[in-house]
Design a protein around this motif. Sequence first.
Motif, short mmCIF file in Angstrom:
data_model
loop_
_atom_site.label_atom_id
_atom_site.label_comp_id
_atom_site.label_asym_id
_atom_site.label_seq_id
_atom_site.Cartn_x
_atom_site.Cartn_y
_atom_site.Cartn_z
N ARG A 92 -3.78 11.39 5.62
CA ARG A 92 -4.85 11.67 4.65
C ARG A 92 -6.12 12.15 5.35
O ARG A 92 -6.80 13.05 4.88
CB ARG A 92 -5.15 10.42 3.83
N VAL A 100 -2.44 6.76 6.47
CA VAL A 100 -3.90 6.95 6.46
C VAL A 100 -4.28 8.14 7.34
O VAL A 100 -5.13 8.95 6.97
CB VAL A 100 -4.61 5.66 6.92
N TYR A 146 1.09 4.10 -2.83
CA TYR A 146 1.02 5.52 -2.46
C TYR A 146 2.18 6.29 -3.09
O TYR A 146 2.01 7.42 -3.56
CB TYR A 146 1.07 5.65 -0.94
N LYS A 190 -11.61 5.65 2.91
CA LYS A 190 -11.69 4.40 2.16
C LYS A 190 -10.56 3.46 2.57
O LYS A 190 -10.76 2.26 2.74
CB LYS A 190 -11.62 4.70 0.66
N ASP A 191 -9.36 4.03 2.74
CA ASP A 191 -8.21 3.22 3.17
C ASP A 191 -8.40 2.67 4.57
O ASP A 191 -7.84 1.61 4.91
CB ASP A 191 -6.93 4.06 3.13
N THR A 230 -9.21 -0.90 5.04
CA THR A 230 -8.20 -1.92 4.77
C THR A 230 -7.29 -2.18 5.97
O THR A 230 -6.46 -3.08 5.93
CB THR A 230 -7.31 -1.50 3.58
N ILE A 233 -10.20 9.54 0.47
CA ILE A 233 -9.29 8.41 0.22
C ILE A 233 -8.88 7.79 1.55
O ILE A 233 -8.81 6.57 1.70
CB ILE A 233 -8.05 8.88 -0.57
N GLY A 234 -8.60 8.65 2.56
CA GLY A 234 -8.22 8.16 3.88
C GLY A 234 -9.31 7.31 4.50
O GLY A 234 -9.03 6.26 5.10
N LEU A 271 -6.62 5.78 -6.72
CA LEU A 271 -6.27 4.49 -6.13
C LEU A 271 -5.88 3.47 -7.20
O LEU A 271 -4.94 2.71 -7.04
CB LEU A 271 -7.45 3.96 -5.30
N LYS A 298 -2.24 1.08 -8.01
CA LYS A 298 -2.36 -0.38 -8.14
C LYS A 298 -1.86 -0.84 -9.51
O LYS A 298 -1.13 -1.83 -9.62
CB LYS A 298 -3.82 -0.79 -7.94
N ARG A 305 1.87 2.43 7.69
CA ARG A 305 0.62 2.44 6.95
C ARG A 305 -0.44 3.26 7.69
O ARG A 305 -1.16 4.06 7.08
CB ARG A 305 0.14 1.00 6.75
N ARG A 324 0.82 -1.20 0.00
CA ARG A 324 0.00 0.00 0.00
C ARG A 324 0.86 1.26 0.00
O ARG A 324 0.51 2.27 -0.60
CB ARG A 324 -0.94 -0.02 1.21
#
Length: 653
Positions: A529, A526, A239, A543-544, A547, A540-541, A255, A259, A522, A235
């Motif tokens: 963000r 987050v 980033y 959503k992350d 995970t 985005i933060g 995102l 990937k 990690r 991840r």
Amino acid sequence: MWSDNEASIDLLRFRSLAKTIDDVITTDSLLPTTIGVFGDWGSGKSTLLKMIQNDLEGMDGVMCLTFNGWLFEGYEDAKTALMGSIIDALEEHAKANESIFAKSGALITKLLGRVSWMQAIGLVGKYGLPILLGMPQLAALTAAADMMKTQPTSPEELSKLIKANPKELQEIRRDIRDFRKDFAQLLHETEVRTLVVFIDDLDRCLPETVIATLEAIRLFLFVPNTVFILGADERLVEYAARTRFPATPGVERELALGKDYLEKLIQIPLRIPPLSGGEIESYMNLLFAEKALDSDCYSSLCEKLTQAKPADVFARTFDIESARNILKQDDVSLIQADLDLTARIVPILSQGLGGNPRRTKRFLNTMILRMKLSKERGIDLQQRVLVKLMVLEYTKSEFFKQIANLQILQEGKPNELKEAEKYVIGAATETDKENLELAQATDLPAQKSKLKDSKSAAHTSGQDTSESSLSWQVQTWVTDEWMLRWLKLDPILADIDLRPYFYIAHDKVGGFTGSQLRLTPRAREVLNRLISPQEVTRKIGLKDLETLNEADVNSIFQSLTDQIRQMEGSATTQLERTLFDVVEKKRDLLPQLIAFYEALPDLRIVPAIPPMLLRVSKDTPAEGIARNLMTRWSSSSNQGLASASKQILNRKN
């Protein structure tokens, strides 16, 4: 205590993972290849890479090289640092054999000179590299972003820029082809059948270094008979790609870009899974055994566990039963108390550790350090009590701080804790076998129903355990599934003076600071963000956040609440909105959120909090406790808070 470096003995059952990668490397038809060993911070990536390297170093014709980009960061260009390090290693290998060096020396000198030349003139520009990697859109977006920073750009100009091909591109391609050809020839002349380069700690580097290292692999060094093994949190690499190559606006697109870039560069991804509860127990037990047993006995134990049949999963788990089957009785007696301790705490501690070996080891090191510190200061601590409080500290930090404050005001024996333990144990012992396992219930509404049903049995025996009689702190605790299990965990704390235990943990409760020190890379990414001023970045933060494991989520929650405590006025507004957004995504944090606001002075609470609290608590088991808190706020001297709370309470829906 235990070292935080990679382990020399396989305590994590990584042998099967190492064997899988060994098979890939020794299969010529799969080369060249780039292997990504992905996992969270502290998951054991370095240990696995070391195991693979140990397997390969004895093989004929295989040359292993370790490169740590973090050590070169800030000194020189990462691409040429990697290329130069590999050629230097091949030169040392060649010099060990006079005949090999005689035929390869000139080529080594030529390649080293070309690396120096590339470094000096910056041959590979940042727009040319993505095109050569087969991702021209990255070059276009990067160039467009740079232009828009310096001058207004019309759609026509942007379109022209995106289609443009740098004049130097053909020259760049030719030089890269020549370098690859010479590098492949060098491997042949130095009689290296397979070159394996281990690149660790890549996720510690700045985004520029991460991308430069990956580009050097694919552009210059990806030739037959080469293998590159990267240990990183995928991840963070994604980033780095998003940071290096700005994408078009939009969370999903941004995102996907990271990937896609990673998938372009890594052919074989291998992800290290988090440890299960049983695996954490086994790992902790083996760490204790390492300290208690002599080296021969310990090595024999690890060897027997390693040799267990792969399908026989439980036989490979080291607990008190397997200890009795493998060890002599005298050896079992040396570790029995420690194994008993882990068996009791792991079921609820595993949430706080997130299945992470490094967190597990640091938890044990902290426990031992505090025991040693207390001894030096003449403070008598019971290890079982200390461990129980540390389990709370690692997993539910707000409740830990809450009890810390309560014990200060009540000479180390908070009545609320006694009340909670009486409630949970009373409810469990006065009912049938199903209610005996009340604290381990997973269905919160059903759990709350069981608590209510248990009141009649408790009243029959003269106990007053009704929810209406509980203090607000206890009501918050018994709404939390995990906290119920913790309260029931031995030893019972009601009659124990907790002051020395919180004194020895003053680094965590003294000023409510230092929470960010527990953030993994990690989680820190987050969090950054989430607190960004840009709305799209905050999305985005969030959503992350989905995970992350529970331990990382709890650390982020603690960091946000610590920052809110330290700030005043309007500066906290956006942080508090973010805090509620986090809790809305992770409802398990709701009891801790209520505890946090109960502890804050009313004058620090803005009128926007009651409606946000209702939003996240509505239709949850904690809604009643949230309304009780707002009932108290409705008579607060903070008029804005009181008015907002009254409006919420007066609503029909």
